[in-house]
Each structure stands twice: as structure tokens, then as C-alpha cells.
Design a protein around this motif. Structure first.
Motif, PDB file in Angstrom:
ATOM      1  N   TYR A  76     -52.577 -23.733  -7.314  1.00 40.06           N
ATOM      2  CA  TYR A  76     -54.047 -22.098  -7.573  1.00 40.06           C
ATOM      3  C   TYR A  76     -55.089 -22.247  -7.349  1.00 40.06           C
ATOM      4  O   TYR A  76     -55.464 -23.880  -7.712  1.00 40.06           O
ATOM      5  CB  TYR A  76     -53.528 -21.178  -8.418  1.00 40.06           C
ATOM      6  CG  TYR A  76     -53.836 -21.897  -9.643  1.00 40.06           C
ATOM      7  CD1 TYR A  76     -55.009 -21.729 -10.530  1.00 40.06           C
ATOM      8  CD2 TYR A  76     -52.515 -23.248 -10.764  1.00 40.06           C
ATOM      9  CE1 TYR A  76     -55.327 -22.488 -11.978  1.00 40.06           C
ATOM     10  CE2 TYR A  76     -52.730 -23.495 -11.913  1.00 40.06           C
ATOM     11  CZ  TYR A  76     -53.897 -23.266 -12.428  1.00 40.06           C
ATOM     12  OH  TYR A  76     -54.501 -24.427 -13.889  1.00 40.06           O
ATOM     13  N   LYS A  77     -56.016 -21.792  -7.153  1.00 42.05           N
ATOM     14  CA  LYS A  77     -57.264 -22.028  -6.987  1.00 42.05           C
ATOM     15  C   LYS A  77     -58.083 -20.702  -7.539  1.00 42.05           C
ATOM     16  O   LYS A  77     -57.989 -19.374  -7.222  1.00 42.05           O
ATOM     17  CB  LYS A  77     -58.543 -22.418  -6.234  1.00 42.05           C
ATOM     18  CG  LYS A  77     -59.584 -22.643  -5.972  1.00 42.05           C
ATOM     19  CD  LYS A  77     -60.306 -23.309  -4.492  1.00 42.05           C
ATOM     20  CE  LYS A  77     -59.911 -22.575  -3.039  1.00 42.05           C
ATOM     21  NZ  LYS A  77     -59.930 -23.010  -1.763  1.00 42.05           N
ATOM     22  N   VAL A  78     -59.529 -20.625  -8.506  1.00 47.77           N
ATOM     23  CA  VAL A  78     -60.056 -19.433  -8.430  1.00 47.77           C
ATOM     24  C   VAL A  78     -61.080 -19.419  -8.067  1.00 47.77           C
ATOM     25  O   VAL A  78     -61.720 -20.012  -8.191  1.00 47.77           O
ATOM     26  CB  VAL A  78     -60.629 -20.189 -10.523  1.00 47.77           C
ATOM     27  CG1 VAL A  78     -61.208 -18.968 -11.138  1.00 47.77           C
ATOM     28  CG2 VAL A  78     -59.500 -20.156 -11.703  1.00 47.77           C
ATOM     29  N   LEU A  79     -61.597 -18.273  -7.331  1.00 44.63           N
ATOM     30  CA  LEU A  79     -61.961 -17.430  -6.578  1.00 44.63           C
ATOM     31  C   LEU A  79     -63.272 -16.954  -7.523  1.00 44.63           C
ATOM     32  O   LEU A  79     -64.467 -17.057  -6.813  1.00 44.63           O
ATOM     33  CB  LEU A  79     -61.800 -16.436  -5.327  1.00 44.63           C
ATOM     34  CG  LEU A  79     -60.597 -17.270  -4.440  1.00 44.63           C
ATOM     35  CD1 LEU A  79     -60.130 -16.042  -3.709  1.00 44.63           C
ATOM     36  CD2 LEU A  79     -60.894 -18.850  -4.165  1.00 44.63           C
ATOM     37  N   GLU A  80     -62.568 -15.904  -8.637  1.00 41.83           N
ATOM     38  CA  GLU A  80     -64.108 -15.010  -9.026  1.00 41.83           C
ATOM     39  C   GLU A  80     -63.575 -14.816 -10.225  1.00 41.83           C
ATOM     40  O   GLU A  80     -62.293 -15.225 -10.528  1.00 41.83           O
ATOM     41  CB  GLU A  80     -64.224 -14.597  -8.391  1.00 41.83           C
ATOM     42  CG  GLU A  80     -65.472 -13.699  -8.878  1.00 41.83           C
ATOM     43  CD  GLU A  80     -66.450 -13.280  -7.577  1.00 41.83           C
ATOM     44  OE1 GLU A  80     -67.083 -12.184  -8.016  1.00 41.83           O
ATOM     45  OE2 GLU A  80     -65.749 -12.723  -6.964  1.00 41.83           O
ATOM     46  N   ARG A  81     -64.008 -15.104 -11.797  1.00 41.09           N
ATOM     47  CA  ARG A  81     -64.088 -14.033 -12.697  1.00 41.09           C
ATOM     48  C   ARG A  81     -64.829 -12.923 -13.007  1.00 41.09           C
ATOM     49  O   ARG A  81     -65.310 -12.900 -13.336  1.00 41.09           O
ATOM     50  CB  ARG A  81     -64.029 -15.338 -13.726  1.00 41.09           C
ATOM     51  CG  ARG A  81     -63.567 -17.044 -14.258  1.00 41.09           C
ATOM     52  CD  ARG A  81     -63.581 -17.923 -14.777  1.00 41.09           C
ATOM     53  NE  ARG A  81     -62.855 -19.203 -14.667  1.00 41.09           N
ATOM     54  CZ  ARG A  81     -63.054 -19.748 -14.447  1.00 41.09           C
ATOM     55  NH1 ARG A  81     -63.778 -20.371 -13.196  1.00 41.09           N
ATOM     56  NH2 ARG A  81     -62.034 -21.160 -13.839  1.00 41.09           N
ATOM     57  N   TYR A  82     -63.570 -12.168 -14.054  1.00 38.22           N
ATOM     58  CA  TYR A  82     -64.347 -10.771 -14.096  1.00 38.22           C
ATOM     59  C   TYR A  82     -64.295 -11.181 -16.003  1.00 38.22           C
ATOM     60  O   TYR A  82     -63.432  -9.901 -16.008  1.00 38.22           O
ATOM     61  CB  TYR A  82     -63.666 -10.083 -13.664  1.00 38.22           C
ATOM     62  CG  TYR A  82     -64.101 -10.305 -11.851  1.00 38.22           C
ATOM     63  CD1 TYR A  82     -64.888  -9.793 -10.988  1.00 38.22           C
ATOM     64  CD2 TYR A  82     -62.571 -10.920 -10.975  1.00 38.22           C
ATOM     65  CE1 TYR A  82     -65.551  -9.683 -10.011  1.00 38.22           C
ATOM     66  CE2 TYR A  82     -62.803 -10.735  -9.780  1.00 38.22           C
ATOM     67  CZ  TYR A  82     -64.365 -10.203  -9.449  1.00 38.22           C
ATOM     68  OH  TYR A  82     -64.561  -9.852  -7.891  1.00 38.22           O
ATOM     69  N   GLY A  83     -64.473 -11.758 -16.799  1.00 39.06           N
ATOM     70  CA  GLY A  83     -64.386 -11.470 -17.902  1.00 39.06           C
ATOM     71  C   GLY A  83     -62.893 -12.087 -18.600  1.00 39.06           C
ATOM     72  O   GLY A  83     -61.916 -12.848 -18.537  1.00 39.06           O
ATOM     73  N   GLU A  84     -62.816 -10.272 -18.784  1.00 44.27           N
ATOM     74  CA  GLU A  84     -61.176 -10.555 -18.592  1.00 44.27           C
ATOM     75  C   GLU A  84     -60.120 -10.581 -17.040  1.00 44.27           C
ATOM     76  O   GLU A  84     -58.916 -10.534 -17.869  1.00 44.27           O
ATOM     77  CB  GLU A  84     -60.772  -9.044 -19.811  1.00 44.27           C
ATOM     78  CG  GLU A  84     -61.298  -9.170 -21.028  1.00 44.27           C
ATOM     79  CD  GLU A  84     -61.033  -7.969 -21.878  1.00 44.27           C
ATOM     80  OE1 GLU A  84     -59.769  -6.921 -21.394  1.00 44.27           O
ATOM     81  OE2 GLU A  84     -61.476  -7.827 -23.108  1.00 44.27           O
ATOM     82  N   TYR A  85     -60.342 -10.681 -16.672  1.00 47.99           N
ATOM     83  CA  TYR A  85     -58.959 -10.710 -15.583  1.00 47.99           C
ATOM     84  C   TYR A  85     -60.124 -12.184 -14.412  1.00 47.99           C
ATOM     85  O   TYR A  85     -61.500 -12.220 -14.379  1.00 47.99           O
ATOM     86  CB  TYR A  85     -59.749  -9.543 -14.859  1.00 47.99           C
ATOM     87  CG  TYR A  85     -58.835  -8.555 -15.199  1.00 47.99           C
ATOM     88  CD1 TYR A  85     -58.019  -8.003 -15.156  1.00 47.99           C
ATOM     89  CD2 TYR A  85     -60.406  -7.065 -15.626  1.00 47.99           C
ATOM     90  CE1 TYR A  85     -57.220  -7.270 -15.574  1.00 47.99           C
ATOM     91  CE2 TYR A  85     -59.863  -6.106 -16.551  1.00 47.99           C
ATOM     92  CZ  TYR A  85     -58.537  -5.685 -15.937  1.00 47.99           C
ATOM     93  OH  TYR A  85     -57.758  -4.566 -16.670  1.00 47.99           O
ATOM     94  N   THR A  86     -59.816 -12.554 -13.618  1.00 47.22           N
ATOM     95  CA  THR A  86     -59.933 -13.379 -13.093  1.00 47.22           C
ATOM     96  C   THR A  86     -58.792 -13.452 -11.340  1.00 47.22           C
ATOM     97  O   THR A  86     -57.917 -13.041 -11.037  1.00 47.22           O
ATOM     98  CB  THR A  86     -59.012 -15.312 -13.441  1.00 47.22           C
ATOM     99  OG1 THR A  86     -59.358 -15.354 -14.578  1.00 47.22           O
ATOM    100  CG2 THR A  86     -59.512 -16.230 -11.962  1.00 47.22           C
ATOM    101  N   LEU A  87     -59.481 -13.804 -10.318  1.00 48.43           N
ATOM    102  CA  LEU A  87     -58.749 -13.391  -9.051  1.00 48.43           C
ATOM    103  C   LEU A  87     -59.025 -15.604  -8.193  1.00 48.43           C
ATOM    104  O   LEU A  87     -59.766 -15.839  -9.014  1.00 48.43           O
ATOM    105  CB  LEU A  87     -60.435 -13.088  -7.885  1.00 48.43           C
ATOM    106  CG  LEU A  87     -59.424 -13.403  -6.596  1.00 48.43           C
ATOM    107  CD1 LEU A  87     -58.838 -11.581  -6.047  1.00 48.43           C
ATOM    108  CD2 LEU A  87     -60.541 -12.465  -5.830  1.00 48.43           C
ATOM    109  N   VAL A  88     -57.714 -15.187  -8.530  1.00 49.80           N
ATOM    110  CA  VAL A  88     -57.451 -16.439  -7.676  1.00 49.80           C
ATOM    111  C   VAL A  88     -56.589 -16.676  -6.478  1.00 49.80           C
ATOM    112  O   VAL A  88     -56.135 -15.364  -5.660  1.00 49.80           O
ATOM    113  CB  VAL A  88     -56.216 -16.959  -8.543  1.00 49.80           C
ATOM    114  CG1 VAL A  88     -56.589 -17.200 -10.205  1.00 49.80           C
ATOM    115  CG2 VAL A  88     -54.772 -15.994  -8.839  1.00 49.80           C
TER     116      VAL A  88
END
Length: 303
Positions: free
Chosen positions: A212-224
Motif C-alpha cells: 500500500y501507498k498513501v496518496l492523500e490524507r484527509y484528517g480522519e481518513y486516508t486515500l491509499v
């Protein structure tokens, strides 16, 4: 009658029925139970009972009677065909569509739609799964490759088994993942407390690897972004739950309320890479995120 042989690899003894359920997730527990009761399973050359213990080195033979399958019927269901030629078709499956018919659900599936829109499909998987090389969960959207003849089916299956085909998924998960990337390497098998679910096991089960690789963080959520090295049932959903970040909207592996009015998990098969079984050309296909997925990301960006 088809015959499958299995040489047991276990660190400790296990009941035969539990072992079979983990080793053969493509078969239901009731189907395996019927095989045992009808004496179609041999353990070290003798007829076996469900409660028999199996250990390292035991040989299990499954005698699988020819199934009297119900033929799937063509249905005029809208279908997004990303690509097709004489050997393969690539489909962008919508959320909510079951991949192939199963007992109690013989209509409205991807196979029903394929038979109407394409017709020529490989027959390796039988009348209920023509052309199906791999599958997506009902509420997972995205790319699937379909085989239009048996030679293509064999080639594509081998590519997946040998990890030569690449499948990339996008998922929105709960929580802020601290690491920018990582590898989840576990054993996955049936949950002994709920046979309809899969879970990470300490022993038994089958090896499952997700990058997995993190694409974007939104506070309490993460797009991976998740890349499958193996293809176990519910693999990404189970693995993300295992590291404490279940997929948003997952009705099975998450206890959190999504708050977005979703109808299923935000998991999308976004990219598929394979070698064309006829030409040998390396091909890559992409499917954009569905509208309901991008709508959630839009709300999170505003927050």
C-alpha cells in the motif's frame, strides 16, 4: 469426476472440515460437508470424517462430482466495456453488481450481462462462470479482464497466478495512516467465528501480500493505493482492517458509520496491467473513480 490432491502443510493438527474450508475458499462449507458425507474425500487413502484431525504430511484427495449447473441467461444489463478484441474484454464493473451467478442469485450478474453484450466467452469455468478469470466483490467497482476463448483464459490465469498481471486498487480508509507506504504480509482464511467472513490467522490459511501507498490524507481518513501480490478473498478489506484502518463503507469489516450514505465500501480496481494472450503485447487499462467515490473525496477536501 474431477480429482484434487492436497499435501497438508500445518504447524499443528487441525480438524479436516476447518482445514478444507481454509484451503478451498471457492467452495462453500456446506458443499465440502456434503463431499465428506457422501464419501468423496479421502484422507491418507481412507474415507474421512469431518472431525478427523489432519497433520503435516497427510494427503487429502477431493473427488468432485460433475455439477449439474443451471445455465446463466443473457440479460440486457448496461455494461461498460473498456476494451475488447477476439481474445479478451476488459470491463469496468459497477458497485452493486455480483460477478457471477450463484445459488439463489442467478440473474442480474456480470455474467448475465456479458452473455448478452459479448456472447463469445471461454468455457473453462463452466456454464455459470463463462469468461471469468478473476472476480471483484459485489460492492467493489472497477476493472476485470474477461477471456473470450479457453487459450486466453489459460494464459490470463497463469499471469495472475505467477504475479505477472498487476492489479492496482484505490481505497479510502478510516484513520490517518502514519507510514507513507508499507507491505502487509499475513495468512488469510475463514473466520472460525463467522464462516462468511475472512480474517488474518496466526496458523493455517493462505499467504496474502498487499503493498500500500498513501496518496492523500484527509484528517480522519486516508486515500491509499493498494497493489495485490496475491488474490485472496476480501484481501484488501481484511488487510486494511488488520492494520486498524478498515475501508470506509465496508459493511462486513468495519463497525464505523461512514456518514456519507454509502451503499458499500469505497474500494475501486483502478488499474490493470497484463500481457495480451494472443499478441504478447503488454497492455494497461485504467478506470476513473466512480462518481460516488469522488463526491466523498470532494466533501473531505472542503472539510
Amino acid at each position: 469426476m474431477a480429482v484434487q490432491r492436497n499435501r497438508v502443510k500445518l504447524s499443528k493438527n487441525q480438524r479436516l472440515d476447518a482445514y478444507l474450508a481454509e484451503e478451498y475458499p471457492q467452495f462453500s462449507r456446506s458443499f465440502l460437508k456434503n463431499l465428506i458425507e457422501q464419501e468423496h474425500i479421502l484422507l491418507n487413502g481412507g474415507r474421512a470424517k469431518a472431525g478427523a484431525k489432519v497433520k503435516e504430511g497427510d494427503e487429502i484427495v477431493l473427488e468432485i462430482p460433475e455439477a449439474e449447473e443451471i445455465s446463466a441467461e443473457p440479460q440486457d444489463i448496461p455494461l461498460e466495456i473498456v476494451y475488447q478484441d477476439g481474445d479478451i474484454a476488459v470491463i469496468n464493473k459497477p458497485q452493486g453488481m455480483v460477478t457471477h451467478p450463484a445459488p439463489g442469485n442467478y440473474s442480474g450478474t456480470l455474467v448475465n450481462a456479458l452473455m448478452y453484450h459479448i456472447g463469445d466467452l471461454s468455457g473453462i469455468n463452466g456454464e455459470l462462470r463463462p469468461g471469468i478469470v478473476h472476480r471483484l466483490d459485489k460492492d467493489t467497482s472497477g476493472l476485470l479482464v474477461i477471456a473470450k476463448n479457453d487459450a486466453a483464459h489459460k494464459s490470463l490465469s497463469e499471469q495472475i497466478a505467477e504475479k505477472k498481471a498487476k492489479r492496482i486498487y484505490l481505497a479510502l480508509v478510516y484513520g490517518n495512516i502514519k507510514a507513507d507506504d508499507g507491505v502487509i504480509d499475513t495468512l488469510i482464511g475463514r473466520d472460525p467465528r463467522d464462516r462468511k467472513r475472512m480474517t488474518v490467522l496466526r496458523t493455517g490459511g493462505r499467504t496474502a501480500v498487499t503493498h500500500y501507498k498513501v496518496l492523500e490524507r484527509y484528517g480522519e481518513y486516508t486515500l491509499v493505493e493498494c497493489a495485490l501480490e496475491t488474490g485472496r478473498t476480501h484481501q484488501i478489506r481484511v488487510h486494511m482492517k488488520h492494520i486498524g484502518h478498515p475501508v470506509v463503507g465496508d459493511p462486513v469489516y468495519s463497525r464505523q458509520k461512514d456518514g456519507f450514505g454509502l451503499k458499500g465500501q469505497l474500494l475501486h480496481a483502478a488499474r490493470l496491467e497484463l500481457t495480451h494472450p494472443g499478441t504478447g503485447e503488454r497492455m494497461a487499462f485504467e478506470a476513473p473513480l466512480p462518481e460516488y467515490f469522488t463526491a466523498v473525496l470532494g466533501k473531505l477536501k472542503k472539510i
